[in-house]
Design an enzyme around this catalytic site. Structure first.
Site, PDB file in Angstrom:
ATOM      1  CG  HIS A  62      -1.957   1.068   1.220  1.00 42.83           C
ATOM      2  ND1 HIS A  62      -3.088   0.994   0.445  1.00 42.83           N
ATOM      3  CD2 HIS A  62      -2.034   2.244   1.891  1.00 42.83           C
ATOM      4  CE1 HIS A  62      -3.819   2.081   0.644  1.00 42.83           C
ATOM      5  NE2 HIS A  62      -3.205   2.856   1.512  1.00 42.83           N
ATOM      6  CG  HIS A 116     -10.214   3.997   2.402  1.00 45.13           C
ATOM      7  ND1 HIS A 116     -10.838   4.294   3.581  1.00 45.13           N
ATOM      8  CD2 HIS A 116      -8.890   4.142   2.646  1.00 45.13           C
ATOM      9  CE1 HIS A 116      -9.943   4.619   4.495  1.00 45.13           C
ATOM     10  NE2 HIS A 116      -8.752   4.536   3.950  1.00 45.13           N
TER      11      HIS A 116
END
Length: 788
Positions: free
Chosen positions: A50, A96
């Site tokens: 990420h 998200h």
């Protein structure tokens, strides 16, 4: 001062931080010692996919990143493009996904908050939001819960913070049943004299912590976002942040005011990995170090330890480097807005991140080791496409039942083309998303020119709310606008990642052209499964290759984006099931005059309807189409091949036709093909259409002509008074790549599609089409609610 070194960590403790054994060994080698708990956590989040893109970074180097309008490319919080007249646009997309899977409301809400911070951290006022959402089948109760929660979270945060949500897309497919995708894009208009960068500089300059307090919410969110989802992921709810949109609104105003003082050297929002990421990235980009004292950080909970401070992803927080001696000026601004602001650290010469706590050193790590010199995996690409793709490519229309002008036999029953058209209009992926849009405030700030669903792209007027220093004229050009879109057909990319990704870029540019906008630049969100599996990496690598080619061909450089991997869910047997590869493209375009734009609905009876691009007699396969998946329950074939020369010519003709006032409506042919595009134009304009097709049964299947996708096709309508000049222009610029389809009727006409010998293919009322199209989503949710 040096950090203390405890004993070895167990393999389980190392794995819990998302690190591999060989990565831990590399950490020990770089530090010359074993890390402590806080340092291990810092490496865990910063070396997660990420944060450091360790599997995707080599592939991202293919993307074109430079162009005449590019002011800021990849590497900063957001890309920035030059719009002319002294106006500059910041834009970015972020995901998200994992947080939204376990806590849909807060997961989606904080996704909005995070992308807004990326925008105003650059010195830009947020002016618009878009979102790209993916869910499982809407017939499923769990999917409905996730869907409703995500939409509620997006609307709550966007509505409260005062930024309009102006467009987006929503797809439904069983491939996303356990792993929804929530991608949010934001746009902002620069308000500061200089673009605010994130690299720290100036030895001895103070480091300010501003915004909200720090708590234990969002702990390890970056590592959580880099792992597969399972039934136990619900236990990871503490890894989901909790947002406060009203506080973020104050933070926007305070930051923009602070930037305009000239007292801010650099700024970075605290998103993934919180304090760890902001300190290490600012230090590494500036080639300096940062010393930060955790005792100075405003905490909302008692008894917090360094590990928790450093990995917390509490929302609405920022880190500034200020000019020495001007820190109080900035602190006063934030206090006036009711926000926290403290001097928590200093820029130092030694290129390290040094964390102090209770009089000692809690962590000390070279900044580059955390933010720049991170692990990189150059994985081996499959020598040939995987078996699933090769088998899918063998599909031909010969496997379908024969069809006639009357319809087609499916599962022992005859279905008319009317039946099939209405079924497709009722498919949630194709159907109107008004159930979603009506929950968003899409007109706050009063600059939304076209309401969501009214055109192929969002259109926003560029009306500065504050004085912009770089404006060439003190009287802003209120006709100037920008258009934005988010696009991806994941079924295309699943079946052929390279060709499918090219089609994603082409459709995004086509959508902008349909409102009269010149495509400028791209931000991308790569949503994929595990890159550690050969098929997953092949999909990622081939899609990146296709995106790169598409962006080069259409002169739309990539300014940055987001990578979200490990989007997989463990099934009941514990086997990871990946999502469809989903490279979402967010694209922005420039509109010189917002009085010369187009929606997708017909404008007046008697207008002539044209098809730009490949004529319907051209052979285009039904492979990868919505028709094939929905009507025949088959996901196979190859997606339509992209002809970039034809795309460029068709899109330019469309833009010029709009700017010259010839074209009155424009809508591209996408999911569902030309028949669905015609129906959508009828529904949007509340006017019917009479279409005449020349059918050559020996050459074309009827369903191919009606429902095949691709061909750089755009439907436009032109007043009969402009017909001669328009057709002369078409002949000069498109040659034979266009055709007249028919004329716009009235409401009573409905949609009629006839053959040249007057056989009826489709004859359906606007009322019936609109009922299926407009209520498909609400009807399913109401049915499920009633049953439960």
């Amino acid at each position: 001062m040096t950090a203390t070194s405890p004993a070895f960590f167990s393999p389980q403790e190392i794995a819990a931080e998302g690190l591999k054994p060989e990565e831990y060994a590399e950490i020990v080698r770089r530090l010359g010692r074993h890390p402590n708990k806080a340092e291990l956590g810092m490496f865990g989040v910063m070396w997660s996919e990420h944060c450091c893109y360790k599997n995707s970074r080599p592939l991202l180097k293919q993307f074109p990143t430079e162009g005449p309008r590019i002011l800021v490319g990849p590497g900063e919080n957001a890309g920035v493009v030059d719009l002319g007249d002294g106006l500059q646009l910041a834009f970015k997309i972020e995901s998200h996904n994992h947080p939204s899977a376990v806590e849909p409301f807060q997961g989606a809400a904080t996704g909005v908050g995070g992308i807004l911070r990326d925008i105003f951290t650059m010195g830009a006022r947020p002016i618009a939001l878009l979102n790209s959402l993916r869910f499982g089948s809407l017939e499923d109760a769990k999917t409905q819960r996730l869907f409703q929660g995500v939409v509620a979270g997006i609307s709550h945060y966007g509505n409260c913070v005062g930024v309009p949500t102006v467009g987006g897309e929503v797809y439904f497919d069983p491939a996303y049943s356990g792993n929804p995708l929530v991608n949010v894009m934001a746009l902002g208009l620069m308000e500061t004299q200089e673009i605010v960068k994130s690299g720290a500089s100036g030895l001895g300059n103070p480091v300010l912590y501003v915004g909200s307090t720090t708590g234990r919410d969002g702990m390890g969110g970056a590592s959580f976002a880099s792992a597969e989802l399972s039934d136990q992921s619900i236990d990871d709810r503490p890894a989901v942040q909790v947002g406060d949109p009203f506080l973020e609104k104050s933070l926007i105003e305070a930051c923009l005011e602070a930037f305009k003082t000239g007292a801010v050297v650099a700024a970075q929002d605290m998103g993934a990995a919180g304090i760890t990421c902001s300190t290490s990235e600012m230090a590494a980009k500036g080639g300096v170090g940062i010393e930060l004292d955790l005792d100075k950080i405003p905490a909302r909970e008692t008894g917090m330890v360094p590990y928790e401070y450093l990995l917390s992803e509490s929302q609405e927080r920022m880190l500034f480097v200020a000019h020495k001696g001007r820190e109080q000026e900035l602190i006063d601004i934030f206090h006036r807005w009711g926000l926290q602001a403290v001097v928590a650290g200093t820029v130092i010469a030694e290129p390290i991140v040094r964390i102090l706590f209770q009089g000692g050193v809690a962590a000390e790590i070279p900044a580059e080791a955390l933010a720049e010199n991170t692990p990189l995996y150059n994985r081996e690409l499959l020598a040939e496409p995987p078996e699933y793709a090769r088998q899918a490519w063998e599909w031909t229309p010969d496997s379908l039942p024969a069809c006639t002008t009357a319809g087609i036999e499916i599962q022992g029953g005859q279905q008319s083309w009317n039946d099939i058209l209405l079924t497709l209009l009722d498919t949630p992926t194709i159907a109107s998303k008004n159930w979603v849009y009506r929950q968003y405030d899409h007109q706050v700030q009063n600059n939304t020119v076209i309401l969501p669903g009214g055109a192929d792209a969002a259109v926003i007027r560029l009306r500065p709310l504050e004085e912009i220093p770089n404006l060439k004229s003190k009287i802003p050009n209120l006709k100037l606008g920008v258009a934005a879109t988010v696009d991806c057909n994941p079924r295309y990319v699943y079946l052929h990642p390279y060709e499918g990704a090219k089609a994603v870029v082409a459709e995004a540019a086509r959508n902008l052209s349909c409102v009269g906008a010149e495509p400028l630049a791209v931000t991308d969100n790569l949503n994929f499964g595990s890159p550690e599996k050969p098929i997953g990496y092949w999909q990622l690598a081939e899609a990146c290759r296709g995106l790169a080619e598409g962006c080069r061909e259409l002169a739309t450089p990539v300014t940055g984006g987001n990578v979200s991997l490990y989007n997989e869910t463990l099934d009941s047997q514990g086997i990871p099931q990946p999502i469809y590869p989903t490279p979402v493209v967010g694209m922005v375009g420039l509109i010189p005059d917002i009085t010369k734009i187009c929606g997708q609905g017909w404008q007046a009876s008697g207008d002539v309807i044209y098809l730009l691009g490949l004529p319907l007699a051209s052979k285009i396969s039904l492979g990868a189409s919505e028709y094939l998946a929905t009507i025949h329950n088959t996901v196979a074939g190859k997606p339509p091949l992209v002809d970039f020369d034809l795309e460029r010519r068709v899109q330019k003709v469309c833009r010029e036709g709009i700017r010259n006032g010839w074209i009155r409506s424009a809508h591209d042919s996408a999911e569902g093909g030309v028949a669905i595009a015609l129906a959508e134009c009828c529904i949007a304009g509340n006017l019917g259409a009479e279409i005449n097709l020349e059918i050559a049964p020996m050459q074309n299947r009827v369903d191919e002509m009606l429902f095949a996708e691709g061909g750089a096709r755009i439907l436009v309508s032109v007043t009969s008074a402009q017909q001669a000049i328009w057709e002369s222009y078409l002949q000069e610029h498109l040659g034979q790549q266009w055709q007249i389809l028919g004329t716009v009727g009235n409401f009573e006409t409905g949609l009629g599609v006839f053959t040249t010998d007057n056989q009826i293919l489709i004859k359906v009322s606007i009322e019936d089409m609109s009922d299926r199209y407009s209520h498909a989503i609400a009807r399913r949710i109401a049915t499920n609610t009633a049953v439960s």
